[in-house]
Design an enzyme around this catalytic site. Sequence first.
Site, PDB file in Angstrom:
ATOM      1  N   GLY A  70       4.851 -42.232 -15.398  1.00  0.00           N
ATOM      2  CA  GLY A  70       3.916 -41.257 -14.822  1.00  0.00           C
ATOM      3  C   GLY A  70       2.665 -40.980 -15.630  1.00  0.00           C
ATOM      4  O   GLY A  70       1.904 -40.072 -15.288  1.00  0.00           O
ATOM      5  N   GLY A 103      -2.246 -43.840 -23.024  1.00  0.00           N
ATOM      6  CA  GLY A 103      -1.675 -44.809 -23.957  1.00  0.00           C
ATOM      7  C   GLY A 103      -0.953 -45.932 -23.227  1.00  0.00           C
ATOM      8  O   GLY A 103      -0.940 -46.012 -21.995  1.00  0.00           O
ATOM      9  N   LYS A 141      -8.471 -46.211 -20.826  1.00  0.00           N
ATOM     10  CA  LYS A 141      -7.212 -46.938 -21.019  1.00  0.00           C
ATOM     11  C   LYS A 141      -7.470 -47.905 -22.166  1.00  0.00           C
ATOM     12  O   LYS A 141      -7.967 -49.007 -21.961  1.00  0.00           O
ATOM     13  CB  LYS A 141      -6.842 -47.694 -19.722  1.00  0.00           C
TER      14      LYS A 141
HETATM   15 MG   LIG Z   1       0.033 -46.357 -16.646  1.00  0.00          MG
END
Ligand SMILES: [Mg+2]
Length: 147
Positions: free
Chosen positions: A19, A124, A42
């Site tokens: 999630g 992460g 990201k």
């Molecule tokens: Mg992800």
Amino acid sequence: MHSPGTTPIFVTGTDTGVGKTIIAAALASLLREHGFDAAPMKPIQTGAFINGDNRKSTDLDFCLAVNNLDPDPGVYRWMLPVALPRECSPHLAARAQHTAISPETITNALDKLCGIYDPVVIEGAGGLLVPLNSRHTMLDLIKRTGA
Ligand SMILES: [Mg+2]
């Protein structure tokens, strides 16, 4: 280190599919609703789509879509500084490409983003103790971001 006045937020959680992406997208959205110019990052995407200079992260693209953000390619690159095609642990995905993940590459990209957005919501890869290379874990990266 990131620009003064901006504190990035780091979303972590052990394993894939727990999630993190949803939470990161929702957090950025909530912040934007409250007047913050939040944007996602990201820093490491394994299993990334890569075609020459073109790289894509489905996690990042989801967060951008939820927040109606459409950054230019240079900014997208700062949002996705490390993209690796193999879908496995970051250090192994890097090794498969005969490279190693440099935390500086990520913190330099974050510095650029912090000059544009406030705050940057970082998702992460895997949990806190996932190795990035032979010396650093995700936790080390979080410390370096000041998140
Ligand atoms: Mg992800």
